[in-house]
Design a protein around this motif. Structure first.
Motif, PDB file in Angstrom:
ATOM      1  N   ILE A   1      16.230  11.326   9.495  1.00 46.05           N
ATOM      2  CA  ILE A   1      15.124  10.495   9.016  1.00 46.05           C
ATOM      3  C   ILE A   1      14.517  11.187   7.822  1.00 46.05           C
ATOM      4  O   ILE A   1      14.374  12.475   7.930  1.00 46.05           O
ATOM      5  CB  ILE A   1      14.317   9.954   9.859  1.00 46.05           C
ATOM      6  N   LEU A   2      14.507  10.598   6.772  1.00 47.43           N
ATOM      7  CA  LEU A   2      13.819  11.120   5.528  1.00 47.43           C
ATOM      8  C   LEU A   2      12.986  10.279   4.975  1.00 47.43           C
ATOM      9  O   LEU A   2      13.162   9.126   4.688  1.00 47.43           O
ATOM     10  CB  LEU A   2      14.937  11.655   4.581  1.00 47.43           C
ATOM     11  N   ARG A   3      11.958  10.726   4.290  1.00 40.77           N
ATOM     12  CA  ARG A   3      11.161   9.734   3.314  1.00 40.77           C
ATOM     13  C   ARG A   3      10.896  10.248   1.938  1.00 40.77           C
ATOM     14  O   ARG A   3      10.812  11.422   1.781  1.00 40.77           O
ATOM     15  CB  ARG A   3       9.622   9.649   3.887  1.00 40.77           C
ATOM     16  N   ASN A   4      10.760   9.198   0.862  1.00 42.74           N
ATOM     17  CA  ASN A   4      10.487   9.295  -0.250  1.00 42.74           C
ATOM     18  C   ASN A   4       9.362   8.840  -0.794  1.00 42.74           C
ATOM     19  O   ASN A   4       9.325   7.730  -0.887  1.00 42.74           O
ATOM     20  CB  ASN A   4      11.508   9.035  -1.198  1.00 42.74           C
ATOM     21  N   ASN A   5       8.001   9.362  -0.642  1.00 40.46           N
ATOM     22  CA  ASN A   5       6.921   8.502  -0.762  1.00 40.46           C
ATOM     23  C   ASN A   5       6.569   8.157  -2.142  1.00 40.46           C
ATOM     24  O   ASN A   5       5.995   6.997  -2.661  1.00 40.46           O
ATOM     25  CB  ASN A   5       5.640   9.561  -0.376  1.00 40.46           C
TER      26      ASN A   5
ATOM     27  N   ARG B   1       3.774  11.486   8.129  1.00 41.00           N
ATOM     28  CA  ARG B   1       2.969  10.963   7.059  1.00 41.00           C
ATOM     29  C   ARG B   1       3.460  11.925   5.863  1.00 41.00           C
ATOM     30  O   ARG B   1       3.989  11.223   4.599  1.00 41.00           O
ATOM     31  CB  ARG B   1       1.622  10.893   6.877  1.00 41.00           C
ATOM     32  N   VAL B   2       3.406  13.066   5.764  1.00 39.89           N
ATOM     33  CA  VAL B   2       4.058  13.736   4.667  1.00 39.89           C
ATOM     34  C   VAL B   2       5.482  14.639   5.159  1.00 39.89           C
ATOM     35  O   VAL B   2       6.010  15.443   4.169  1.00 39.89           O
ATOM     36  CB  VAL B   2       3.055  15.264   4.351  1.00 39.89           C
TER      37      VAL B   2
ATOM     38  N   ILE C   1       1.004  -1.013  -0.126  1.00 42.39           N
ATOM     39  CA  ILE C   1       0.053  -0.059   0.016  1.00 42.39           C
ATOM     40  C   ILE C   1       0.931   1.162   0.110  1.00 42.39           C
ATOM     41  O   ILE C   1       2.163   1.155   0.427  1.00 42.39           O
ATOM     42  CB  ILE C   1      -0.855  -0.021   1.363  1.00 42.39           C
ATOM     43  N   GLY C   2       0.203   2.263  -0.589  1.00 43.14           N
ATOM     44  CA  GLY C   2       1.247   3.592  -0.770  1.00 43.14           C
ATOM     45  C   GLY C   2       1.861   3.979   0.741  1.00 43.14           C
ATOM     46  O   GLY C   2       0.799   4.021   1.873  1.00 43.14           O
ATOM     47  N   LEU C   3       2.930   4.122   0.576  1.00 41.81           N
ATOM     48  CA  LEU C   3       3.982   4.641   1.926  1.00 41.81           C
ATOM     49  C   LEU C   3       2.940   6.098   2.563  1.00 41.81           C
ATOM     50  O   LEU C   3       2.978   6.085   3.826  1.00 41.81           O
ATOM     51  CB  LEU C   3       5.079   4.855   1.858  1.00 41.81           C
TER      52      LEU C   3
END
Length: 125
Positions: free
Chosen positions: A70-74, A53-54, A27-29
């Motif tokens: 910490i970083l995220r690339n959705n 989340r964003v 499912i989409g992160l």
């Protein structure tokens, strides 16, 4: 259902850097807030970093603040943990975890819905 898979663990020397990845599938992160937990040998699992989340909110445990990011690339369904100036006490199994539809940055187990299997990081000379 969300599957999480950590990668990037290994053996490093004190002072070195390492980046862990947490790849999500199923499912989409972007539905999930994400946290990294760490379990040192013989100790309990503890949260060390989280990202909302964003990605607008991040938090860090005092033990890693200023050294870990910490970083995220959705778009790539991936969350990263970059660790610098590593210390022997950073040794442990690192887990990524997801909390569904959450507005918070999860720095505890309470709302966690999914866990990865973990990746081992050892810091030693």
């Amino acid at each position: 259902q969300l599957q999480l898979e950590e990668s990037g663990g290994g053996l490093v020397q004190p002072g070195e850097s390492l980046t862990l990845s947490c790849a999500a599938s199923g499912i989409g992160l972007d539905y999930y807030a994400i946290a990294w937990f760490r379990q040192p040998p013989g100790k309990e699992r503890e949260a060390i970093a989280c990202i909302s989340r964003v990605g607008g909110t991040t938090e860090y445990a005092d033990s890693v603040k200023g050294r870990f990011t910490i970083l995220r690339n959705n778009a790539k369904n991936t969350v990263y943990l970059t660790m610098t100036s590593m210390k022997p006490e950073d040794t442990g199994v690192y887990y990524c975890a997801a909390e569904a539809f959450s507005s918070r940055c999860p720095m505890d187990h309470n709302g966690i819905n999914y866990w990865g299997e973990g990746t081992l990081v050892a810091v030693s000379s």
